[in-house]
Design an enzyme around this catalytic site. Sequence first.
Site, PDB file in Angstrom:
ATOM      1  N   GLY A  45     -36.223 -11.257  31.556  1.00 20.21           N
ATOM      2  CA  GLY A  45     -36.176 -12.509  32.289  1.00 20.21           C
ATOM      3  C   GLY A  45     -35.999 -13.682  31.349  1.00 20.21           C
ATOM      4  N   LEU A  93     -39.702 -13.948  25.288  1.00 20.82           N
ATOM      5  CA  LEU A  93     -38.680 -14.183  24.263  1.00 20.82           C
ATOM      6  C   LEU A  93     -38.984 -15.440  23.458  1.00 20.82           C
ATOM      7  CD1 LEU A  93     -35.456 -13.278  26.287  1.00 20.82           C
ATOM      8  CD2 LEU A  93     -36.635 -11.874  24.592  1.00 20.82           C
ATOM      9  N   HIS A 134     -44.050 -14.946  35.723  1.00 19.35           N
ATOM     10  CA  HIS A 134     -43.898 -15.374  34.330  1.00 19.35           C
ATOM     11  C   HIS A 134     -42.791 -16.431  34.208  1.00 19.35           C
ATOM     12  CE1 HIS A 134     -43.687 -14.242  29.857  1.00 19.35           C
ATOM     13  NE2 HIS A 134     -42.620 -14.999  30.031  1.00 19.35           N
ATOM     14  N   GLU A 135     -41.639 -16.163  34.844  1.00 17.49           N
ATOM     15  CA  GLU A 135     -40.500 -17.084  34.707  1.00 17.49           C
ATOM     16  C   GLU A 135     -40.743 -18.398  35.458  1.00 17.49           C
ATOM     17  OE1 GLU A 135     -38.588 -16.366  32.395  1.00 17.49           O
ATOM     18  OE2 GLU A 135     -39.096 -14.249  32.262  1.00 17.49           O
ATOM     19  N   HIS A 138     -42.712 -20.735  33.436  1.00 16.90           N
ATOM     20  CA  HIS A 138     -41.927 -21.461  32.426  1.00 16.90           C
ATOM     21  C   HIS A 138     -41.401 -22.793  32.983  1.00 16.90           C
ATOM     22  CE1 HIS A 138     -41.552 -19.016  28.826  1.00 16.90           C
ATOM     23  NE2 HIS A 138     -41.240 -17.928  29.512  1.00 16.90           N
TER      24      HIS A 138
END
Length: 171
Positions: A45, A93, A134-135, A138
Amino acid sequence: MVRKILSYPDPELKKKSQPVTIINDNTRELVRDMAETMYDAPGVGLAAPQIGVHQRVIVIDVAGQDEQPELIVAINPVIIHAEGESYEEEGCLSVPKYAANVRRHAKVVVKGLNLEGEEATWKADGLLAIAFQHEIDHLDGILFIDHISQLKRELFRRKYRRSSQEPEGNE
Ligand code: NI
């Protein structure tokens, strides 16, 4: 085009992203670049702020390495329903070489727009549910390390400071 992924503690990662108001060629190029960057990394992702673009756009693909790619593009994604609990290991990442267990909901329903600008609903469980949470975090400037205990975070900071002072590839 593969873009540079920002890493912790870059302050750009802490900024809140803005909703996309119009889907145009720029949006399509952004999504193409995000997908390329995610597959290149490789990761499951990526959120736009991770490449320094503060728009509410995420891409996810949790298909395994030997499976066909299954790209999800979610614009202005919102979690409209969440249930259950999970406690699985996550990485990011933008936080290289670190993983930790994070408390999340086990199942989520996410609403947003697809790249055609149509309303879309995604029902997710397992890894996909975690990836969505999670994304979307962000987009609000939240990293998975913000969810771990203070003690673990302190250990992480010390370890991270040390490893980021070492030359590349020297573990
Ligand atoms: Ni991440």
